[in-house]
Design an enzyme around this catalytic site. Sequence first.
Site, PDB file in Angstrom:
ATOM      1  N   TYR A 292      76.660  21.873  12.380  1.00  0.00           N
ATOM      2  CA  TYR A 292      76.737  23.212  11.868  1.00  0.00           C
ATOM      3  C   TYR A 292      75.582  23.916  11.561  1.00  0.00           C
ATOM      4  O   TYR A 292      74.685  23.404  10.777  1.00  0.00           O
ATOM      5  CB  TYR A 292      77.563  23.098  10.399  1.00  0.00           C
ATOM      6  CG  TYR A 292      79.074  22.462  10.667  1.00  0.00           C
ATOM      7  CD1 TYR A 292      80.015  23.485  10.726  1.00  0.00           C
ATOM      8  CD2 TYR A 292      79.488  21.277  10.460  1.00  0.00           C
ATOM      9  CE1 TYR A 292      81.383  22.958  10.773  1.00  0.00           C
ATOM     10  CE2 TYR A 292      80.473  20.725  10.498  1.00  0.00           C
ATOM     11  CZ  TYR A 292      81.645  21.654  10.665  1.00  0.00           C
ATOM     12  OH  TYR A 292      83.037  21.361  10.620  1.00  0.00           O
TER      13      TYR A 292
ATOM     14  N   ASP B 248      82.418  30.728  14.996  1.00  0.00           N
ATOM     15  CA  ASP B 248      82.728  31.518  13.822  1.00  0.00           C
ATOM     16  C   ASP B 248      82.963  32.959  14.070  1.00  0.00           C
ATOM     17  O   ASP B 248      82.658  33.109  15.457  1.00  0.00           O
ATOM     18  CB  ASP B 248      81.768  31.689  12.608  1.00  0.00           C
ATOM     19  CG  ASP B 248      81.765  30.307  12.064  1.00  0.00           C
ATOM     20  OD1 ASP B 248      82.492  29.570  12.141  1.00  0.00           O
ATOM     21  OD2 ASP B 248      80.554  29.934  11.141  1.00  0.00           O
TER      22      ASP B 248
ATOM     23  N   TYR C 236      71.744  27.454  20.450  1.00  0.00           N
ATOM     24  CA  TYR C 236      72.096  28.471  19.688  1.00  0.00           C
ATOM     25  C   TYR C 236      70.715  29.287  19.711  1.00  0.00           C
ATOM     26  O   TYR C 236      69.784  28.868  19.572  1.00  0.00           O
ATOM     27  CB  TYR C 236      72.404  28.031  18.201  1.00  0.00           C
ATOM     28  CG  TYR C 236      73.677  26.910  18.276  1.00  0.00           C
ATOM     29  CD1 TYR C 236      75.174  27.626  17.822  1.00  0.00           C
ATOM     30  CD2 TYR C 236      73.510  25.814  18.344  1.00  0.00           C
ATOM     31  CE1 TYR C 236      76.080  27.035  17.901  1.00  0.00           C
ATOM     32  CE2 TYR C 236      74.735  24.951  18.290  1.00  0.00           C
ATOM     33  CZ  TYR C 236      76.020  25.734  17.862  1.00  0.00           C
ATOM     34  OH  TYR C 236      77.169  24.886  17.770  1.00  0.00           O
TER      35      TYR C 236
END
Length: 415
Positions: free
Chosen positions: A378, A241, A309
């Site tokens: 996600y 993003d 992440y």
Amino acid sequence: MDKEILNKAEELINETNGNICNHCLGRKFSDVIEGNGNVERGEKIRAELGLEYDEDEKCEICFDIFKEIDSKVLDLVYEKIEFLQIEFDSFVVGCKIPKEITEKDAEISKKLDFDVEIIKREVNREIGKLLEANLEQEVNFDKEDIVVMVDFRKMLTEDVETPIKVRIQINPIFIEGRYNKLVRTIPQTKWPCRKCKGRGCEECDFTGKQYPESVEELLSETALKYSKGYEAKFHGAGREDIDVRMLGSGRPFVLEIKEPKIRKLDLKKIEMEANEKASGKTEYHNLRYTERKRKAEIKTSSPDTYKVYRALVECEDDISKEDLEKLQSLKIINQRTPVRVSHRRADKVRVKEVKELECEYINPRSFEMIVKTEGGLYIKELISSDEGRSKPSVTEVLGTQAICKELDVIEVGIK
């Protein structure tokens, strides 16, 4: 020479009223007569039959298209190359010829029962031989830099200023590398203005863009300058993003440069210049040439690989260090397409795996989470639950609403 072949050759010559060039005569017997090309085969047949070739008579099959190749095509190709100022090492040839020629060729083959290559293939081959000899470049069907297309369709039309036209298709080059995105304010690729759809308006200051810069543009502007390409297209192994940084060793990508006039680029120089220009925003590493198929491999391999992440998580209610241990139960996640991307993604449930998860307590309302997941999961929705569309989630396990305050990608695994 076999008598049956000679009889059939006489039949072919009579069918064309004696007006057949050695290219067309030899080609019809290319499967039964040895020779260094169809012209030589035609000459052998005429020698056996004691016939001379009248150069002044027009061939009733090809309408002397091979004379046009010898007298005009090379100059036209040189002219086009000089005009475009292109650099290339290999090429292939294509052609478009009048239907009168293809129909006549097919008609005679059918009538006299010839089963040999069509005339278009010989035209392509003869042009290729001519260009190889004079351009000192080679025909390469596996890795052609350019395609030379010769259009003969107007050659039989009277009073046409340019009866033969040459068009050159410049094939793209592909550059592979990895990038880091160091800020939370730019997208991966050029993003058209939402209001004008890229046409330009007051809202986007007539740039046609929603954001002034992108990971793609900060590299492609430099690459296009040196390649003199028409445009560039960025193919990433997934995307983050706009508000997510891409850290670690970077995300793999392929940059496709369309219609490059210069193909031999100093990729180290381009890398250094792009990094200097984008200092503090993006970084590009290990630029190297790659093949066309690589862009598809990178794009399609993304769901099959893993991502790591780092997320800063904030909670609505207080949590303890012991509560964070419960998050080890997050393994198999059933994730319905998130609301925020539902307008551009199919609405379905994806089953993804959390491979590893570590948490570091910061204070009663926040913690840092390092999570290694299967590609395509996600993370923001894994944390927030997305109104129950992601199950289980950090929110569900902790029993309090959690949100991803900051997110970084720190590793992208790819084949």
